[in-house]
Design a protein around this motif. Structure first.
Motif, short mmCIF file in Angstrom:
data_model
loop_
_atom_site.label_atom_id
_atom_site.label_comp_id
_atom_site.label_asym_id
_atom_site.label_seq_id
_atom_site.Cartn_x
_atom_site.Cartn_y
_atom_site.Cartn_z
N CYS A 271 0.85 -1.19 0.00
CA CYS A 271 0.00 0.00 0.00
C CYS A 271 0.89 1.24 0.00
O CYS A 271 1.79 1.37 0.82
N CYS B 130 0.03 3.47 3.51
CA CYS B 130 0.49 3.09 4.84
C CYS B 130 1.71 2.16 4.80
O CYS B 130 2.26 1.82 5.83
N SER C 70 1.98 -0.94 4.22
CA SER C 70 1.87 -2.34 4.63
C SER C 70 1.88 -3.26 3.41
O SER C 70 1.36 -2.93 2.34
N CYS D 76 -6.25 -1.55 0.18
CA CYS D 76 -5.47 -1.96 1.34
C CYS D 76 -6.36 -2.53 2.45
O CYS D 76 -7.39 -1.96 2.78
N CYS E 56 -5.66 0.17 5.63
CA CYS E 56 -6.14 1.56 5.67
C CYS E 56 -7.14 1.83 4.55
O CYS E 56 -7.53 2.97 4.34
ZN LIG Z 1 -2.70 0.95 3.53
#
Ligand SMILES: [Zn+2]
Ligand SMILES: Nc1nc2c(ncn2[C@@H]2O[C@H](COP(=O)(O)OP(=O)(O)OP(=O)(O)O)[C@@H](O)[C@H]2O)c(=O)[nH]1
Ligand SMILES: [Mg+2]
Lengths: 227, 117
Positions: B75, B78, B80, B91, B94
């Motif tokens: 992502c 964020c 991740s 994502c 988020c």
């Molecule tokens: Zn994210």
């Protein structure tokens, strides 16, 4: 003995695709690759779209990738534009257009005098997505007579396209088709894709799509400095 | 159906790589990796490969090992990273939509095994 090589299988195709992209940028020609299942309306879109582009003074060419016959090219004959027909094979042929056939198909065009070249790819939602054609813009058509879940079944196609056209919307009144659900599914695969609804039969949505194309075509100034 | 083209590309690449180092060596095994996004049908790729390998002397007995890799994404908002099982590119943490694919959409020849001398 084991040799570790880790090379991309389609790198030869990708290399020619980059060469085509450079060529197009330098001659200011927008190459647009149109893909869909068989019968979603690629040829019908060109039949409706091209005269409208011509009215706006846009010089158009077509690479016809219908590899089983020359029928689609014949349908486009009345438009009086240069058409480059990829070699045909009456009983099937390939399932996609690779750059090894696109590059020679570009030969007949006077690129300096052509603003947009459309590639009508082979009707197939899987294979053409895999092969970069060198187009600046990939467009997928999905008609309202297909399933709303098509994008989820063929995710790569919807990932590689910048634009999705929901076609044959004139048929919505007689169908039980959920356009919003289709859009949700397309956006699940590619949240950045642009979606338009069109009917090649009534012309609905076509001018709006042209506006987007024209806006897009003005974007390549930065890349051009590399010519 | 694009499996035939892919098989051809694999063979071309392998012949080139082996030709550079050990020409005329018999090739035992090729490890091919594709992502889930590539929608490869392994049976179809194996069939295509076995059909055309006969025309290549040093590949006639080669085995094609097909490994399908999962789709992994990062992502952009964020940062991740995750593996996705459903075709849904937003994502899980988020719900950001700027998703970069790290793997799972490209095809590679990973390795080639040739006869020892
Ligand atoms: Zn994210
Ligand atoms: N009602 C309606 N029919 C359409 C529309 N667009 C295409 N069709 C019909 O759908 C059928 C297939 O259209 P084509 O344009 O040939 O589709 P295609 O994607 O070029 O098909 P292939 O080249 O075979 O893959 C034809 O009978 C068209 O008349 C549309 O906007 N509305
Ligand atoms: Mg057609």
């Amino acid at each position: 003995m084991k040799l570790f090589i880790v090379r991309k299988v389609l790198e030869a195709n990708a290399k020619i695709a980059d060469e085509i992209r450079r060529k197009m940028i330098c001659s200011d020609t927008l190459l647009i690759n149109i893909m869909s299942s068989p019968g979603s309306g690629k040829t019908a879109l060109l039949e409706t779209l091209i005269p409208r582009l011509q009215k706006r003074g846009v010089r158009v060419g077509v690479i016809e990738g219908d590899i089983t016959s020359t029928r689609d090219a014949e349908r486009l004959q009345p438009l009086n534009i240069p058409i480059s027909q990829i070699n045909t094979e009456p009983f099937g042929g390939d399932c996609h257009l690779g750059t090894e056939v696109i590059l020679p198909a570009l030969e007949p065009f006077d690129l300096e005098k052509t603003d947009i070249i459309f590639i009508e790819n082979v009707g197939n939602l899987v294979c053409p997505a895999e092969f970069d054609t060198g187009a600046a813009l990939n467009v997928v058509l999905i008609s309202v007579t297909e399933g709303e879940d098509k994008p989820l079944k063929y995710p790569l196609m919807f990932r590689v396209c910048q634009h999705a056209l929901i076609s044959k919307i004139d048929l919505l009144s007689v169908l039980d088709f959920d356009v919003e659900f289709l859009k949700t599914n397309i956006l699940k695969i590619n949240p950045k894709i642009k979606i338009s609804e069109i009917s090649s039969k009534t012309g609905k949505g076509i001018d709006e799509f042209i506006d987007k194309l024209i806006r897009f075509s003005g974007k390549d100034d930065i890349a051009k400095s590399k010519c | 159906m694009h499996e035939l083209t892919i098989a051809e590309n694999i063979i071309k690449m392998v012949e080139l790589e082996v030709g550079k180092r050990k020409p005329d060596q018999k090739i035992r095994r090729i490890v091919f990796q594709a992502g889930r996004m590539n929608a490869i049908i392994p049976e179809s790729l194996t069939f295509s490969f076995d059909t055309i390998k006969k025309y290549h002397a040093n590949l006639a007995e080669a085995e094609l090992v097909i490994q399908i890799l999962p789709i992994t994404v990062r992502c952009q908002s964020c940062g991740s990273e995750s593996t996705i099982d459903e075709p849904e590119f937003s994502c899980q943490h988020c719900s950001g939509t700027e998703i970069e694919m790290l793997s799972g959409s490209e095809m590679f020849v990973e390795s080639i095994e040739i006869d020892e001398e």
